[in-house]
Write a protein that holds these residues in place. Structure first.
Motif, PDB file in Angstrom:
ATOM      1  N   ASP A 557     -33.457  45.388  34.541  1.00  0.00           N
ATOM      2  CA  ASP A 557     -34.835  45.698  34.903  1.00  0.00           C
ATOM      3  C   ASP A 557     -35.563  44.444  35.371  1.00  0.00           C
ATOM      4  O   ASP A 557     -36.277  43.786  34.608  1.00  0.00           O
ATOM      5  N   VAL A 558     -35.378  44.103  36.659  1.00  0.00           N
ATOM      6  CA  VAL A 558     -36.045  42.923  37.216  1.00  0.00           C
ATOM      7  C   VAL A 558     -36.784  43.265  38.508  1.00  0.00           C
ATOM      8  O   VAL A 558     -37.228  42.362  39.227  1.00  0.00           O
ATOM      9  N   GLY A 559     -36.943  44.552  38.786  1.00  0.00           N
ATOM     10  CA  GLY A 559     -37.522  44.960  40.058  1.00  0.00           C
ATOM     11  C   GLY A 559     -38.912  44.434  40.294  1.00  0.00           C
ATOM     12  O   GLY A 559     -39.284  44.105  41.440  1.00  0.00           O
ATOM     13  N   HIS A 560     -39.721  44.306  39.232  1.00  0.00           N
ATOM     14  CA  HIS A 560     -41.097  43.829  39.410  1.00  0.00           C
ATOM     15  C   HIS A 560     -41.155  42.388  39.892  1.00  0.00           C
ATOM     16  O   HIS A 560     -42.162  41.955  40.460  1.00  0.00           O
ATOM     17  N   LEU A 561     -40.065  41.643  39.688  1.00  0.00           N
ATOM     18  CA  LEU A 561     -40.020  40.242  40.119  1.00  0.00           C
ATOM     19  C   LEU A 561     -39.251  40.047  41.417  1.00  0.00           C
ATOM     20  O   LEU A 561     -39.105  38.911  41.874  1.00  0.00           O
ATOM     21  N   ALA A 562     -38.757  41.122  42.000  1.00  0.00           N
ATOM     22  CA  ALA A 562     -37.840  40.993  43.139  1.00  0.00           C
ATOM     23  C   ALA A 562     -38.398  40.144  44.279  1.00  0.00           C
ATOM     24  O   ALA A 562     -37.727  39.215  44.748  1.00  0.00           O
ATOM     25  N   PRO A 563     -39.598  40.411  44.789  1.00  0.00           N
ATOM     26  CA  PRO A 563     -40.081  39.593  45.915  1.00  0.00           C
ATOM     27  C   PRO A 563     -40.143  38.099  45.571  1.00  0.00           C
ATOM     28  O   PRO A 563     -39.760  37.255  46.390  1.00  0.00           O
ATOM     29  N   ARG A 564     -40.600  37.802  44.375  1.00  0.00           N
ATOM     30  CA  ARG A 564     -40.719  36.396  43.977  1.00  0.00           C
ATOM     31  C   ARG A 564     -39.346  35.739  43.830  1.00  0.00           C
ATOM     32  O   ARG A 564     -39.134  34.603  44.269  1.00  0.00           O
ATOM     33  N   LEU A 565     -38.409  36.453  43.227  1.00  0.00           N
ATOM     34  CA  LEU A 565     -37.076  35.894  43.037  1.00  0.00           C
ATOM     35  C   LEU A 565     -36.387  35.629  44.372  1.00  0.00           C
ATOM     36  O   LEU A 565     -35.733  34.592  44.557  1.00  0.00           O
ATOM     37  N   LEU A 566     -36.512  36.555  45.306  1.00  0.00           N
ATOM     38  CA  LEU A 566     -35.851  36.384  46.599  1.00  0.00           C
ATOM     39  C   LEU A 566     -36.492  35.250  47.399  1.00  0.00           C
ATOM     40  O   LEU A 566     -35.783  34.486  48.076  1.00  0.00           O
ATOM     41  N   GLU A 567     -37.794  35.124  47.326  1.00  0.00           N
ATOM     42  CA  GLU A 567     -38.457  34.045  48.049  1.00  0.00           C
ATOM     43  C   GLU A 567     -38.084  32.681  47.467  1.00  0.00           C
ATOM     44  O   GLU A 567     -37.910  31.706  48.196  1.00  0.00           O
ATOM     45  N   ARG A 568     -37.951  32.617  46.144  1.00  0.00           N
ATOM     46  CA  ARG A 568     -37.522  31.366  45.526  1.00  0.00           C
ATOM     47  C   ARG A 568     -36.065  31.061  45.862  1.00  0.00           C
ATOM     48  O   ARG A 568     -35.691  29.899  46.062  1.00  0.00           O
ATOM     49  N   ALA A 569     -35.247  32.085  45.913  1.00  0.00           N
ATOM     50  CA  ALA A 569     -33.822  31.884  46.188  1.00  0.00           C
ATOM     51  C   ALA A 569     -33.571  31.452  47.618  1.00  0.00           C
ATOM     52  O   ALA A 569     -32.702  30.601  47.873  1.00  0.00           O
TER      53      ALA A 569
END
Length: 573
Positions: A557-569
């Motif tokens: 359950d990490v969907g709420h952070l998806a945009p932030r995680l992908l931008e950081r990655a």
């Protein structure tokens, strides 16, 4: 439709080249800063640009498609025992050595005043190194954090040439027990001028060092080795036997374990004897391996080979284990780099590939897989550089020295075992494009299992955690308490700390060795994330990996952070 139109290429991602492999990795930048390294001052931004160039990626492809060849004899029928490499290999080695990947952490250590010289047969001319040179089991290098970051970057581009860099870098920790050998070899090890010529080491601009421990009948059980070493005079021995795996056979000398009269002992075996003649190393074949194709791994016979004893007879394992500790850190850094490149390739592909009317990255199922991989990558990167930081501080801080001793096997266990599954999931994001050899994903996947095997496979790492708990019980308790305190308040931390203690105190802890290693790694990772990652990222990892059982990528359950995680990655480029 014309013939031309049927072959028009569209809806394919452009090559992921001519990019800066450091500036595009925010978790790496954050972990560097958190562990005391300024990426700009350290020159890491220019390093990331150089290794992200299309030329470097092409060198990696060529080095793997043209693997090394063994020349056992020359045209006259004389023994040659040399390994030939494609020019791409030499170019990669030259670039990495110029950047100091083979020796940079020893640059600030004390210098010997002795000039480079050929070794004397009678032991004359021996001069000791400076008093601040690295000692066995001392972890006294500097710059491990920056070097770990660099090693991760180059591993993602081409991992095979990392082996001789790692062996050379780590060898100084074992050479330190024989000051006269260290003073002879140190200037050549430190040189930044790659020199692949087959010459006695004192005639070269630089040297590389390899290692030979494994025998057919022994494997990880090196005390079962049968290779023998007969004393000749002083610290000189004659070595006879066989090694089933000897890393980087193109090197100028090798650390070798053999049975001396006083027991298993460590030796430095050069390619050339002190009189300038070729030493008695007879290469039988190069291993045909699953991956790591650009690098040579060999079987070798020692035929009355000349060697110098390092340390006392019977203390070979103790002598060489100081080297192994450094190579284990490199295994962690290397796996980190493989995973990072796989993730970058997957996100890059998903941002360009259309399917069912939308970019892949915008398809919810794919978004969640990529975000979950990115979260794991945040954790791996944070743990890798935190471990490297403990190597930097260990010489002056006993708590950091304890951290390095206790956490290294657990980190290697966790990170290197995570790599194959992680890279497979990233490969699948490219579909068939990931499975073919034209791109880098297949090579990354074939490379992935190796670091988990090198320098002790999973069970050895888990048992090393138990040994640390048994021999240094107070140290283990202190480190575990420190980690729990640093990660305190995050989901699952208290439970993980209790699980670790219960596993170590149980009636038969070997049954739960892997469980203990996994929980220790989890605590160390949570603490590292708390140190370098945004709070929401650290909390998400702990919640989905410590507080609840880890699920398959894309099911956490990490969907709420998806945009932030992908931008950081991988920021949009």
């Amino acid at each position: 439709m014309s013939a031309y139109d049927t072959h028009r290429v569209f809806n394919q991602a452009p090559p992921f080249v001519d990019v800066n492999l450091v500036t595009l990795d925010q978790p790496l930048l954050d972990a560097l800063t958190a562990n005391g390294v300024d990426p700009v001052q350290e020159g890491l931004l220019s390093f990331g640009e150089a290794w992200g160039a299309a030329e470097r990626f092409e060198l990696g492809r060529l080095a793997n498609e043209n693997p090394p060849k063994l020349r056992t004899h020359n045209a006259r029928g004389e023994r040659a025992d040399q390994v030939e490499f494609h020019p791409a290999w030499h170019a990669l080695m030259a670039a990495s050595m110029e950047a100091g990947l083979h020796a940079s952490t020893w640059d600030r250590m004390g210098e010997s005043s002795a000039a480079p010289q050929a070794p004397a047969r009678n032991g004359a001319g021996k001069t000791g190194p400076g008093k601040n040179l690295p000692g066995a089991n001392s972890f006294q290098g500097r710059g491990h954090v920056a070097r770990s970051a660099r090693l991760s970057v180059i591993s993602g581009v081409e991992a095979g040439h990392v082996c001789p860099l790692t062996m050379t870098h780590a060898s100084l920790a074992s050479l330190a027990v024989a000051p006269e050998r260290l003073s002879q070899w140190l200037p050549f090890v430190r040189s930044r001028q790659y020199d692949p010529r087959f010459l006695p080491f004192w005639e070269k601009r630089s040297v590389n060092l390899g290692m030979g421990m494994t025998e057919k009948q022994g494997g990880a059980d090196v005390r079962a080795n049968t290779t023998t070493a007969a004393p000749v005079q002083d610290d000189e021995y004659e070595i006879t036997g066989h090694k089933w795996f000897m890393s980087a056979p193109m090197c100028d000398a090798f650390l070798v374990l053999a049975q001396a009269p006083g027991g298993l002992t460590c030796f430095l075996v050069p390619r050339f004897r002190p009189d300038g003649s070729v030493n008695g190393l007879r290469f039988q074949r190069l291993k045909d391996k699953l991956g790591n194709r650009s690098n040579a791994s060999s079987e070798v016979e020692f035929v009355a080979a000349f060697g110098w004893r390092l340390g006392d007879e019977g203390r070979g394992v103790r002598t060489i284990i100081s080297m192994v500790q450094y190579t284990r850190l490199d295994c962690v850094s290397g796996s980190n780099g493989l995973m990072r490149m796989a993730l970058a390739q997957a996100i890059h592909h998903a941002r360009h590939r259309m399917a069912f009317g939308r970019k892949l990255v915008d398809q919810p199922a794919m978004t969640l897989v990529l975000a979950d991989l990115a979260l794991e990558m945040e954790a791996i990167t944070a743990l890798t550089l935190r471990l490297a930081a403990s190597f930097d501080a260990a010489g002056s801080d006993p708590a950091e020295a304890a951290f390095a001793r206790v956490v290294t096997p657990a980190a290697k266990f966790f990170v290197c075992k995570t790599a194959p599954g992680f890279i497979y999931e990233a490969l699948e994001c490219l579909g068939g494009n990931g499975y073919v050899e034209e791109g880098p994903m297949a090579r990354l996947y074939r490379e992935a299992p190796l670091n988990a095997i090198w320098e002790g496979p999973g069970n050895i790492m888990a048992l090393d955690v138990l040994r640390a708990a048994s021999r240094e019980a107070d140290e283990m308790v202190a480190v575990a308490g420190q980690l729990a305190e640093e990660a305190g308040g995050m989901p699952g931390v208290a439970e993980a700390a209790k699980d670790l203690g219960d596993a170590l105190r149980g009636d038969n802890p070997e049954w739960r060795a892997r469980f203990a290693a996994d929980r220790l790694a989890g605590l160390a990772t949570a603490a590292a994330l708390r140190r370098s990652a945004p709070a929401a990222v650290a909390e998400a990892w702990a919640r989905t990996r410590l507080a609840t059982p880890r699920r398959i990528y894309g099911a956490n359950d990490v969907g709420h952070l998806a945009p932030r995680l992908l931008e950081r990655a991988l920021p949009l480029i």
